[in-house]
Write a protein that holds these residues in place. Structure first.
Motif, PDB file in Angstrom:
ATOM      1  N   UNK A 274      35.975  45.799  29.522  1.00 11.23           N
ATOM      2  CA  UNK A 274      34.700  46.249  29.161  1.00 11.23           C
ATOM      3  C   UNK A 274      33.792  45.133  29.626  1.00 11.23           C
ATOM      4  N   UNK A 275      32.570  45.720  30.331  1.00 12.24           N
ATOM      5  CA  UNK A 275      31.454  45.106  30.911  1.00 12.24           C
ATOM      6  C   UNK A 275      31.138  44.152  29.836  1.00 12.24           C
ATOM      7  N   UNK A 276      30.945  44.602  28.598  1.00 10.32           N
ATOM      8  CA  UNK A 276      30.161  43.644  27.526  1.00 10.32           C
ATOM      9  C   UNK A 276      31.145  43.081  26.848  1.00 10.32           C
ATOM     10  N   UNK A 277      32.502  42.804  27.330  1.00  8.86           N
ATOM     11  CA  UNK A 277      33.316  42.117  26.391  1.00  8.86           C
ATOM     12  C   UNK A 277      33.473  40.718  26.961  1.00  8.86           C
ATOM     13  N   UNK A 278      33.241  39.717  25.802  1.00  9.20           N
ATOM     14  CA  UNK A 278      33.279  38.371  26.090  1.00  9.20           C
ATOM     15  C   UNK A 278      34.622  38.006  26.211  1.00  9.20           C
ATOM     16  N   UNK A 279      35.271  37.587  27.178  1.00  8.18           N
ATOM     17  CA  UNK A 279      36.915  37.252  27.159  1.00  8.18           C
ATOM     18  C   UNK A 279      37.014  35.710  26.545  1.00  8.18           C
ATOM     19  N   UNK A 281      38.793  32.194  25.671  1.00  2.73           N
ATOM     20  CA  UNK A 281      39.639  31.091  26.556  1.00  2.73           C
ATOM     21  C   UNK A 281      41.033  31.901  26.885  1.00  2.73           C
ATOM     22  N   UNK A 282      41.931  32.149  25.670  1.00  4.96           N
ATOM     23  CA  UNK A 282      43.149  32.626  25.845  1.00  4.96           C
ATOM     24  C   UNK A 282      43.284  33.969  26.981  1.00  4.96           C
ATOM     25  N   UNK A 283      42.219  34.768  26.950  1.00  6.20           N
ATOM     26  CA  UNK A 283      42.160  35.960  27.494  1.00  6.20           C
ATOM     27  C   UNK A 283      42.176  35.537  29.125  1.00  6.20           C
ATOM     28  N   UNK A 284      41.046  34.832  29.231  1.00  6.24           N
ATOM     29  CA  UNK A 284      40.945  34.453  30.528  1.00  6.24           C
ATOM     30  C   UNK A 284      42.123  33.776  31.252  1.00  6.24           C
ATOM     31  N   UNK A 285      42.620  32.935  30.469  1.00 13.75           N
ATOM     32  CA  UNK A 285      43.908  32.295  30.965  1.00 13.75           C
ATOM     33  C   UNK A 285      45.285  33.446  31.384  1.00 13.75           C
ATOM     34  N   UNK A 286      45.121  34.363  30.451  1.00 13.44           N
ATOM     35  CA  UNK A 286      46.304  35.488  30.547  1.00 13.44           C
ATOM     36  C   UNK A 286      45.703  36.090  32.040  1.00 13.44           C
ATOM     37  N   UNK A 287      44.612  36.421  31.963  1.00 17.70           N
ATOM     38  CA  UNK A 287      44.107  37.239  33.182  1.00 17.70           C
ATOM     39  C   UNK A 287      44.324  36.380  34.336  1.00 17.70           C
ATOM     40  N   UNK A 288      44.460  35.178  34.336  1.00 16.08           N
ATOM     41  CA  UNK A 288      44.543  34.368  35.721  1.00 16.08           C
ATOM     42  C   UNK A 288      46.092  34.199  35.926  1.00 16.08           C
ATOM     43  N   UNK A 289      46.767  33.950  34.743  1.00 12.31           N
ATOM     44  CA  UNK A 289      48.305  33.963  35.021  1.00 12.31           C
ATOM     45  C   UNK A 289      48.819  35.303  35.505  1.00 12.31           C
TER      46      UNK A 289
END
Length: 296
Positions: A274-279, A281-289
């Motif tokens: 969702x455009x308005x969802x603030x990811x 730290x863990x979620x950003x790391x998961x996305x990158x992995x």
């Protein structure tokens, strides 16, 4: 209203929504059932709306409850993000909620999940199966951190991050494939078409390709799992549209054959947020992995 709301009320709301039972919600939260009932009553009093219909078979959200659920999920998500930020994490932890199609999980995500869990044991991955629309709705309602879908929804409120291309093929038993080679694709007019259902994008794509080839789907069967579809088709009961990677073993053993349609079908799978969802730290790391692991 905000000065009357408490975090435990939101947690009780989400537990009841997901468990569909006051008793199961209480067990999940470690409360007695009367505590959950009280928290829900407090929420309904504060909001001035009935949030749940109570039935003998369980509970269902009212229209007001559906609206409230979006904010409840946002609250819990922000609370988790705040907790991570305050702890100044150097290792990902917490919960990530993802929804994907079963076929994509089994053929693409499972090896990644196994590796990710080994590397990040403090992260709880909650992975659910759903159709394209289920996944999109979960993201739009702030219920999920991520969805994984086979194409860009092209919505202003959704961010789409491509992760890989997937080739889709028509597959059938050796007997049906031989009949196609000898008599042409028209014999498929008398065959059963098997899919995950009309809500599946693969199904929609298949019907379009078949129509262009002069084949009208007269009889279709919906099966809930990839393995069931493969087993059913392997027995000579119709044909299906499947990810090519999902039938590699069957192609090697000869239990399934690819039907040689001229149209090549592929989907660009990607993460949606969702455009308005603030990811967090863990979620950003998961996305990158995940992007690193799957992108080809």
């Amino acid at each position: 209203m905000i000065d009357l709301l408490e975090g435990r009320f939101f947690l009780a709301f989400i537990a009841l929504l997901e468990e569909k039972s006051f008793s199961r919600a209480a067990v999940r939260l470690g409360y007695v059932q009367s505590t959950v009932t009280t928290h829900i009553q407090q929420l309904e009093k504060i909001s001035g709306q009935k949030l749940f219909h109570r039935y003998p078979r369980g509970i269902e959200l009212t229209e007001a409850g559906k609206v409230f659920s979006k904010y409840a999920y946002q609250y819990v998500h922000l609370s988790q993000s705040l907790k991570e930020s305050m702890n100044e994490l150097d290792q990902p932890c917490g919960t990530i909620r993802i929804r994907t199609q079963e076929s994509f999980f089994l053929t693409r995500m499972l090896p990644f999940v196994q590796e990710y869990i080994r590397n990040y044991p403090n992260v709880n991955l909650r992975i659910e199966q759903g159709s394209y629309q289920d996944i999109l709705n979960g993201v739009l309602d702030y219920e999920l951190d991520f969805g994984i879908v086979p194409q860009d929804p092209n919505r202003q409120d959704i961010l789409f991050y491509p992760i890989m291309e997937e080739t889709i093929v028509f597959a059938a038993s050796e007997d049906i494939a031989r009949k196609v080679r000898n008599a042409g694709f028209q014999i498929l007019n008398d065959q059963l078409f098997i899919s995950n259902g009309t809500s599946c994008l693969y199904h929609t794509s298949a019907v379009g390709v078949l129509k262009n080839a002069g084949i009208m789907v007269k009889d279709a069967l919906e099966l809930p799992s990839l393995e069931m579809i493969k087993q059913y088709v392997s027995c000579g009961n119709g044909f299906a549209l499947l990810p090519e990677i999902a039938i590699n073993n069957e192609l090697k053993t000869g239990t399934l054959k690819i039907l040689p349609f001229n149209s090549k079908m592929s989907f660009s799978h990607g993460l949606i947020v969702h455009k308005n969802r603030e990811l967090s730290f863990t979620a950003k790391s998961f996305q990158s992995e995940l992007q690193r692991f799957l992108w080809v």
